[in-house]
Motif scaffolding. Structure first.
Motif, mmCIF file in Angstrom:
data_model
loop_
_atom_site.group_PDB
_atom_site.id
_atom_site.type_symbol
_atom_site.label_atom_id
_atom_site.label_comp_id
_atom_site.label_asym_id
_atom_site.label_seq_id
_atom_site.Cartn_x
_atom_site.Cartn_y
_atom_site.Cartn_z
ATOM 1 N N GLN A 1 1.283 -0.996 -0.337
ATOM 2 C CA GLN A 1 -0.390 -0.109 0.064
ATOM 3 C C GLN A 1 1.121 1.287 -0.245
ATOM 4 O O GLN A 1 1.795 1.571 1.392
ATOM 5 N N GLN A 2 0.598 2.030 -0.664
ATOM 6 C CA GLN A 2 1.405 3.167 -1.160
ATOM 7 C C GLN A 2 0.929 4.069 0.338
ATOM 8 O O GLN A 2 -0.526 4.152 0.427
ATOM 9 N N ILE A 3 1.595 4.792 0.609
ATOM 10 C CA ILE A 3 1.153 5.782 1.401
ATOM 11 C C ILE A 3 1.564 7.263 1.548
ATOM 12 O O ILE A 3 0.915 7.960 2.046
ATOM 13 N N LEU A 4 3.076 7.895 1.503
ATOM 14 C CA LEU A 4 3.428 8.661 0.365
ATOM 15 C C LEU A 4 3.934 9.646 -0.514
ATOM 16 O O LEU A 4 5.248 7.764 -0.290
ATOM 17 N N THR A 5 4.274 10.203 -0.715
ATOM 18 C CA THR A 5 5.623 10.650 -1.959
ATOM 19 C C THR A 5 5.993 12.035 -1.600
ATOM 20 O O THR A 5 4.898 13.327 -0.333
ATOM 21 N N ALA A 6 7.018 12.775 -0.920
ATOM 22 C CA ALA A 6 7.766 13.345 -0.398
ATOM 23 C C ALA A 6 8.421 13.824 -1.573
ATOM 24 O O ALA A 6 9.933 13.020 -1.878
ATOM 25 N N ASP A 7 8.533 15.258 -1.755
ATOM 26 C CA ASP A 7 9.461 15.711 -3.295
ATOM 27 C C ASP A 7 10.420 17.069 -2.442
ATOM 28 O O ASP A 7 9.511 18.201 -1.970
ATOM 29 N N PRO A 8 11.177 16.531 -2.260
ATOM 30 C CA PRO A 8 12.622 17.820 -1.866
ATOM 31 C C PRO A 8 12.284 18.897 -1.973
ATOM 32 O O PRO A 8 12.024 19.029 -3.633
ATOM 33 N N GLU A 9 11.869 20.297 -2.172
ATOM 34 C CA GLU A 9 11.450 21.791 -2.156
ATOM 35 C C GLU A 9 12.339 22.777 -1.600
ATOM 36 O O GLU A 9 11.707 22.829 -0.111
ATOM 37 N N ASP A 10 12.943 23.003 -1.824
ATOM 38 C CA ASP A 10 13.964 23.837 -1.370
ATOM 39 C C ASP A 10 14.667 23.233 0.265
ATOM 40 O O ASP A 10 15.227 22.452 0.524
ATOM 41 N N LYS A 11 13.551 24.255 1.791
ATOM 42 C CA LYS A 11 14.263 23.145 3.158
ATOM 43 C C LYS A 11 12.524 22.641 3.388
ATOM 44 O O LYS A 11 13.402 22.294 4.779
ATOM 45 N N HIS A 12 12.005 22.251 2.484
ATOM 46 C CA HIS A 12 11.519 21.504 3.050
ATOM 47 C C HIS A 12 10.474 20.541 2.217
ATOM 48 O O HIS A 12 11.088 21.039 0.998
ATOM 49 N N TYR A 13 9.822 19.593 2.857
ATOM 50 C CA TYR A 13 9.207 18.693 1.854
ATOM 51 C C TYR A 13 7.481 18.164 1.350
ATOM 52 O O TYR A 13 6.697 19.475 2.026
ATOM 53 N N GLU A 14 7.490 18.684 0.127
ATOM 54 C CA GLU A 14 5.626 18.797 -0.449
ATOM 55 C C GLU A 14 5.356 17.284 -0.448
ATOM 56 O O GLU A 14 6.454 16.179 -0.924
ATOM 57 N N LEU A 15 4.729 16.773 0.275
ATOM 58 C CA LEU A 15 3.900 16.079 0.920
ATOM 59 C C LEU A 15 2.603 15.730 -0.087
ATOM 60 O O LEU A 15 1.960 16.173 -0.402
ATOM 61 N N GLU A 16 2.351 14.247 -0.893
ATOM 62 C CA GLU A 16 1.453 13.922 -1.358
ATOM 63 C C GLU A 16 1.638 12.762 -0.779
ATOM 64 O O GLU A 16 1.549 11.852 -1.019
ATOM 65 N N LEU A 17 -0.305 12.781 -0.351
ATOM 66 C CA LEU A 17 -0.779 11.559 0.155
ATOM 67 C C LEU A 17 -1.521 10.171 -0.532
ATOM 68 O O LEU A 17 -3.201 10.804 -1.695
ATOM 69 N N HIS A 18 -1.619 9.532 -0.069
ATOM 70 C CA HIS A 18 -1.983 8.137 -0.811
ATOM 71 C C HIS A 18 -2.958 7.414 -0.121
ATOM 72 O O HIS A 18 -3.423 6.214 -0.883
ATOM 73 N N ILE A 19 -3.485 7.909 1.304
ATOM 74 C CA ILE A 19 -4.805 7.597 2.007
ATOM 75 C C ILE A 19 -5.364 8.067 2.100
ATOM 76 O O ILE A 19 -5.344 9.401 2.338
ATOM 77 N N SER A 20 -6.930 7.723 2.293
ATOM 78 C CA SER A 20 -7.706 8.351 2.902
ATOM 79 C C SER A 20 -8.625 6.915 3.548
ATOM 80 O O SER A 20 -8.405 5.529 3.842
#
Length: 334
Positions: free
Chosen positions: A32-51
């Motif tokens: 099961q995919q939980i999330l992906t995190a993309d590095p963006e400057d000094k933080h990460y952009e999170l994309e959730l794959h659960i509901s």
């Protein structure tokens, strides 16, 4: 170097920092995919794959239905990482600010759930405003050592479809309730037990939740009646508030978040989230690597184990980890 590396939470940050591209986090036993995190400057952009709609189905195994992830496991992990919070937190802040202006001393007594969610670590209340009831420690302690039997491992192995070998490391290790108690609630309790305003002693707990709730509230009422300090119980358990009302004890009820809408985490916050997910679920998959919170040979509560599915540890990570561990042994103070 073996494809298995035992390391601390701080050392795990080295691993996270070296993942320069998209980080994909899965639960390996269900794929099961939980999330992906993309590095963006000094933080990460999170994309959730659960509901919440992804959960609720049942298998033919009671133990697997108990141990597999549910939506609240993820909510607890994000709460404990301080990446989401309670919807009515602003109301609580207003209450605390008002009480700090009073001539009377106000202290706050979190129930056990707030320790599991690591609320004190958010800094919303100061340690000298914290009232600890030792029934909380007793509730945590009684959950610490529930471990998988060989029959339970075998039963779960029959139910799961992916990476059955992962369960080998769960043999005689802690079940989900015990993992949560040890890795979340106990760590929070130990971090603040010696820094609190006061600790209230209570009588022994029983096997009935409602009676234990009564023990918790009655002990605070007794403390309230003995001095000028005004305690406020903090809870997200509606049934506990009914006891507070009946016994005349102040409380604040936190509304439990029903959805996960996280802030953009820093590298350190992302590392904490991954540790908490592994702590609750037992294991997560980060790109081509498994991160275990439970494994044979674990000696310290802060230890995790990385297993590279490629069978080989990247040279740069191995070198940087060795340098870091060498510097830690020097115990250099700045």
């Amino acid at each position: 170097m073996s494809a298995n590396i035992t390391l601390s939470r701080d050392e795990l940050q080295i691993f996270i920092n070296q993942l320069q591209h998209k980080i994909m986090v899965d639960y390996p036993l269900t794929n099961q995919q939980i999330l992906t995190a993309d590095p963006e400057d000094k933080h990460y952009e999170l994309e959730l794959h659960i509901s919440s709609d992804d959960f609720g189905s049942f298998s033919g195994s009671e133990i697997w239905d108990q141990e597999k992830p549910n939506y609240n496991d993820f909510v607890h992990s994000f709460l404990a990482s301080n990446l989401i919070t309670y919807p009515n937190l602003d109301d609580f802040r207003e209450l605390v600010n008002g009480n700090r202006k009073s001539r009377r001393k106000y202290v706050y007594a979190p129930d056990t759930n707030l320790f599991y969610n690591r609320f004190i670590s958010t800094g919303e209340i100061k340690p000298d405003e914290l009232l600890i009831v030792n029934s909380v420690q007793k509730e945590i302690t009684r959950m610490l050592n529930k471990k998988y039997s060989s029959n339970q491992i075998s039963e779960m192995r029959r139910e799961i479809r992916y990476q059955k070998n992962v369960l080998d490391k769960f043999s005689n290790q802690r079940m989900k309730k015990s993992r949560k108690a040890r890795n979340l609630a106990l760590q929070e309790y130990l971090q603040y037990a010696d820094k609190s305003y006061a600790t209230i002693q209570t009588k022994d707990l029983v096997d009935d939740k409602e009676e234990n709730d009564m023990i918790f509230v009655e002990s605070i009422r007794e403390y309230q009646n003995k001095g000028n300090t005004r305690p406020v119980i903090l809870t997200c358990d509606k049934s506990l508030t009914d006891i507070c009302v009946s016994l005349g004890v102040d409380y604040f009820f936190f509304e439990f978040p029903r959805t996960i809408q996280p802030i953009h985490p820093s590298p350190s916050q992302l590392c904490q989230l991954l540790c908490n997910l592994a702590a609750v679920l037992g294991v997560i998959k980060i790109n081509n690597t498994l991160l275990y919170s439970e494994f044979i040979g674990k000696q310290d509560i802060s230890q995790y184990q990385l297993t590279y599915l490629s069978g080989k540890v990247p040279e740069k990570f191995a070198r940087d980890l060795e340098i870091c561990q060498g510097l830690m042994k020097l115990q250099i103070k700045i």
